[in-house]
Design a protein around this motif. Structure first.
Motif, PDB file in Angstrom:
ATOM      1  N   GLY A  90      -6.353   4.412   2.281  1.00  0.00           N
ATOM      2  CA  GLY A  90      -5.629   5.023   3.375  1.00  0.00           C
ATOM      3  C   GLY A  90      -4.949   6.318   2.963  1.00  0.00           C
ATOM      4  O   GLY A  90      -4.955   7.307   3.717  1.00  0.00           O
ATOM      5  N   ARG A  91      -4.395   6.337   1.778  1.00  0.00           N
ATOM      6  CA  ARG A  91      -3.727   7.538   1.281  1.00  0.00           C
ATOM      7  C   ARG A  91      -4.704   8.687   1.126  1.00  0.00           C
ATOM      8  O   ARG A  91      -4.415   9.831   1.515  1.00  0.00           O
ATOM      9  N   GLU A  92      -5.875   8.399   0.568  1.00  0.00           N
ATOM     10  CA  GLU A  92      -6.847   9.451   0.291  1.00  0.00           C
ATOM     11  C   GLU A  92      -7.591   9.908   1.546  1.00  0.00           C
ATOM     12  O   GLU A  92      -7.996  11.074   1.643  1.00  0.00           O
ATOM     13  N   ARG A  93      -7.796   8.998   2.507  1.00  0.00           N
ATOM     14  CA  ARG A  93      -8.650   9.306   3.654  1.00  0.00           C
ATOM     15  C   ARG A  93      -7.887   9.592   4.944  1.00  0.00           C
ATOM     16  O   ARG A  93      -8.366  10.350   5.791  1.00  0.00           O
ATOM     17  N   LEU A  94      -6.717   8.989   5.111  1.00  0.00           N
ATOM     18  CA  LEU A  94      -5.988   9.133   6.371  1.00  0.00           C
ATOM     19  C   LEU A  94      -4.656   9.846   6.217  1.00  0.00           C
ATOM     20  O   LEU A  94      -4.097  10.323   7.203  1.00  0.00           O
ATOM     21  N   GLY A  95      -4.143   9.885   5.017  1.00  0.00           N
ATOM     22  CA  GLY A  95      -2.848  10.508   4.801  1.00  0.00           C
ATOM     23  C   GLY A  95      -1.873   9.549   4.152  1.00  0.00           C
ATOM     24  O   GLY A  95      -2.062   8.325   4.129  1.00  0.00           O
ATOM     25  N   ASP A  96      -0.815  10.122   3.647  1.00  0.00           N
ATOM     26  CA  ASP A  96       0.148   9.353   2.867  1.00  0.00           C
ATOM     27  C   ASP A  96       0.770   8.212   3.669  1.00  0.00           C
ATOM     28  O   ASP A  96       0.941   7.105   3.159  1.00  0.00           O
ATOM     29  N   LEU A  97       1.124   8.455   4.923  1.00  0.00           N
ATOM     30  CA  LEU A  97       1.763   7.418   5.720  1.00  0.00           C
ATOM     31  C   LEU A  97       0.869   6.209   5.896  1.00  0.00           C
ATOM     32  O   LEU A  97       1.321   5.062   5.741  1.00  0.00           O
ATOM     33  N   TRP A  98      -0.416   6.438   6.216  1.00  0.00           N
ATOM     34  CA  TRP A  98      -1.319   5.309   6.450  1.00  0.00           C
ATOM     35  C   TRP A  98      -1.588   4.520   5.179  1.00  0.00           C
ATOM     36  O   TRP A  98      -1.695   3.291   5.208  1.00  0.00           O
ATOM     37  N   GLY A  99      -1.700   5.229   4.064  1.00  0.00           N
ATOM     38  CA  GLY A  99      -1.835   4.513   2.802  1.00  0.00           C
ATOM     39  C   GLY A  99      -0.615   3.671   2.514  1.00  0.00           C
ATOM     40  O   GLY A  99      -0.710   2.514   2.079  1.00  0.00           O
ATOM     41  N   TYR A 100       0.543   4.242   2.774  1.00  0.00           N
ATOM     42  CA  TYR A 100       1.783   3.505   2.560  1.00  0.00           C
ATOM     43  C   TYR A 100       1.843   2.265   3.454  1.00  0.00           C
ATOM     44  O   TYR A 100       2.208   1.171   2.997  1.00  0.00           O
ATOM     45  N   LEU A 101       1.488   2.418   4.735  1.00  0.00           N
ATOM     46  CA  LEU A 101       1.526   1.277   5.650  1.00  0.00           C
ATOM     47  C   LEU A 101       0.529   0.190   5.246  1.00  0.00           C
ATOM     48  O   LEU A 101       0.801  -1.007   5.407  1.00  0.00           O
ATOM     49  N   ALA A 102      -0.624   0.622   4.717  1.00  0.00           N
ATOM     50  CA  ALA A 102      -1.583  -0.377   4.227  1.00  0.00           C
ATOM     51  C   ALA A 102      -0.991  -1.158   3.063  1.00  0.00           C
ATOM     52  O   ALA A 102      -1.068  -2.394   3.013  1.00  0.00           O
ATOM     53  N   GLY A 103      -0.414  -0.436   2.115  1.00  0.00           N
ATOM     54  CA  GLY A 103       0.206  -1.103   0.980  1.00  0.00           C
ATOM     55  C   GLY A 103       1.372  -1.975   1.398  1.00  0.00           C
ATOM     56  O   GLY A 103       1.533  -3.101   0.922  1.00  0.00           O
ATOM     57  N   TRP A 104       2.178  -1.472   2.334  1.00  0.00           N
ATOM     58  CA  TRP A 104       3.312  -2.232   2.839  1.00  0.00           C
ATOM     59  C   TRP A 104       2.842  -3.516   3.514  1.00  0.00           C
ATOM     60  O   TRP A 104       3.380  -4.602   3.265  1.00  0.00           O
ATOM     61  N   SER A 105       1.821  -3.406   4.376  1.00  0.00           N
ATOM     62  CA  SER A 105       1.294  -4.583   5.070  1.00  0.00           C
ATOM     63  C   SER A 105       0.733  -5.594   4.090  1.00  0.00           C
ATOM     64  O   SER A 105       0.925  -6.803   4.242  1.00  0.00           O
ATOM     65  N   PHE A 106       0.006  -5.078   3.076  1.00  0.00           N
ATOM     66  CA  PHE A 106      -0.582  -5.974   2.083  1.00  0.00           C
ATOM     67  C   PHE A 106       0.503  -6.726   1.319  1.00  0.00           C
ATOM     68  O   PHE A 106       0.442  -7.946   1.162  1.00  0.00           O
ATOM     69  N   VAL A 107       1.502  -5.983   0.849  1.00  0.00           N
ATOM     70  CA  VAL A 107       2.527  -6.604   0.018  1.00  0.00           C
ATOM     71  C   VAL A 107       3.323  -7.637   0.799  1.00  0.00           C
ATOM     72  O   VAL A 107       3.479  -8.784   0.358  1.00  0.00           O
TER      73      VAL A 107
END
Length: 423
Positions: A82-99
């Motif tokens: 998500g960070r690399e393809r959609l932007g920092d916020l989406w990567g963060y939200l993916a990681g947040w959701s996963f954790v």
């Protein structure tokens, strides 16, 4: 003495067999021993259809994750994608959701284990299990994977015994006798059941979160995901359908231990403790891989500054993120002491579906010169994740959305503070 170094990195020690064991061990956890009862309540005789829907969404997610992992062979999974393809916020939200989702899932696995091992003492036994599995993980990914293989072999042996009991019951040969299951339950009933079954599938891409520790990730990760997912889907279809036929809908939905009841219907009461032990072993296998995955995603987020950087430090002889492991274990112990199993499972399912929705959206951004999957795969995975997430109980959806909003707010505050510091 524990040492840490910012130069240290994880070792690439996992091969295809190791990766398949991690994926299958994560999927064949508490879900196969418990998920068919609530799923049958919503789907009835259409339970196999719900299993197939969940498996189809899982397949789309797995292909998307495999292609992304081949392009981004780093630990962190959809957080990195998500960070690399959609932007920092989406990567963060993916990681947040996963954790946050997997923290709840760890608690669910630990509580299920404890319920089988020592009923009435679930919370202290679950807390002890979390501490023990964290200690195993501290020994490094190779030794942890060796334990997973042993646990997986034991679970497969127990499930094989349950299938034999189904055949011995004689009811599989008399499918026509299974009536009273009700008419078509409606799309929401089937999709709701598929959402619950998806929770049991959720470990299929666990190896993608360990991309930095896999040998030849471009080849190993796709192969391992396909093998583990295909094998577990077949097991779920056989065990789930067989359990429905042997017990019938009413007895199944009222059962707290469906596979134990199956062996009892077959007249094999002596095997009931063995099946119960198998359920406990399955929970331990899933728990250790869950702890490994959420710890490494936490460390990846910390390395990028989204969480305290101390959590990214590697230490000990085995190069594991010791501070992240200690924090994750402490949070999960707190959850098992103060939450219940049903709430943990519902919230975990929501978080996992959001995580994979972002992974599929990331796969849609792969270019033509990259290992891009066919368009229907990530699109189907994205739509499927959203639909299944919305099919979950309203309370879980509301709490999940609130937690996502909190995560987004924290990211916004950090982003504004960083912008001001750079002025």
């Amino acid at each position: 003495m524990t040492t840490s170094s910012p130069q240290a990195g994880p070792s690439r020690v996992l091969g295809t067999v190791d990766a398949v064991a991690i994926g299958a061990g994560a999927m064949l956890g508490a879900g196969v021993f418990s998920v068919f009862a609530p799923a049958a309540e919503g789907a009835g005789a259409w339970l196999p259809v719900a299993i197939l829907i969940a498996g189809l969404v899982a397949y789309c997610n797995a292909v998307s994750c495999a292609r992304l992992a081949a392009r981004h062979p780093e630990s962190g999974g959809a957080y990195v994608y998500g960070r690399e393809r959609l932007g920092d916020l989406w990567g963060y939200l993916a990681g947040w959701s996963f954790v946050v989702g997997k923290l709840a899932s760890c608690a669910a696995m630990a509580l299920t284990f404890a319920a089988y091992v020592l009923p009435g003492w679930e919370r202290p036994v679950a807390a002890a299990a979390v501490v023990a599995m964290t200690a195993v993980g501290y020994r490094g990914v190779r030794r942890s994977t060796a334990v997973v293989k042993v646990l997986l072999a034991a679970v497969l042996a127990v499930l094989a015994g349950v299938v034999v009991a189904m055949l011995a019951s004689g009811r599989l040969a008399a499918v026509a006798e299974v009536d009273g299951l009700g008419p078509w339950p409606g799309s929401f009933g089937v999709l709701g059941a598929a959402g619950m079954v998806f929770f049991a599938f959720a470990g299929y891409a666990r190896v993608a979160t360990l991309g930095g520790e896999v040998r030849d990730p471009a080849t190993t990760i796709p192969r391992a995901i396909a093998l583990s997912l295909g094998g577990v889907l077949l097991i779920y279809l056989v065990v789930g359908t067989g359990t429905l036929i042997v017990l019938g809908r009413e007895r199944l939905i009222n059962s707290t231990a469906p596979l134990v009841d199956v062996v009892r219907v077959a007249g094999l009461d002596w095997a009931a403790p063995v099946v119960a032990a198998g359920a406990a072993v399955a929970c331990l296998g899933a728990l250790i891989t869950l702890l490994m995955g959420v710890t490494r995603t936490t460390a990846a987020m910390a390395a990028d500054g989204h969480l305290p950087r101390v959590l990214a430090r590697l230490g000990g002889r085995h190069g594991v993120p010791v501070y992240a492991e200690a924090l994750i274990a402490a949070i999960v112990v707190g959850l098992v002491l103060f939450t219940d199993l049903a709430g943990a499972i519902s919230f975990s399912a929501f978080g996992v579906l959001v995580y994979y929705a972002i992974a599929n959206a990331s796969a849609l951004r792969l270019g033509p010169d990259e290992p891009r999957p066919p368009l229907p795969v990530p699109l189907g995975g994205l739509v499927g994740c959203v639909v299944l997430a919305c099919s979950l109980p309203l309370g879980a959806v509301a709490v999940g959305a609130a937690v996502l909003a909190v995560g987004a707010a924290l990211w916004w505050v950090r982003d504004r503070l960083s912008a001001r510091a750079g002025e």
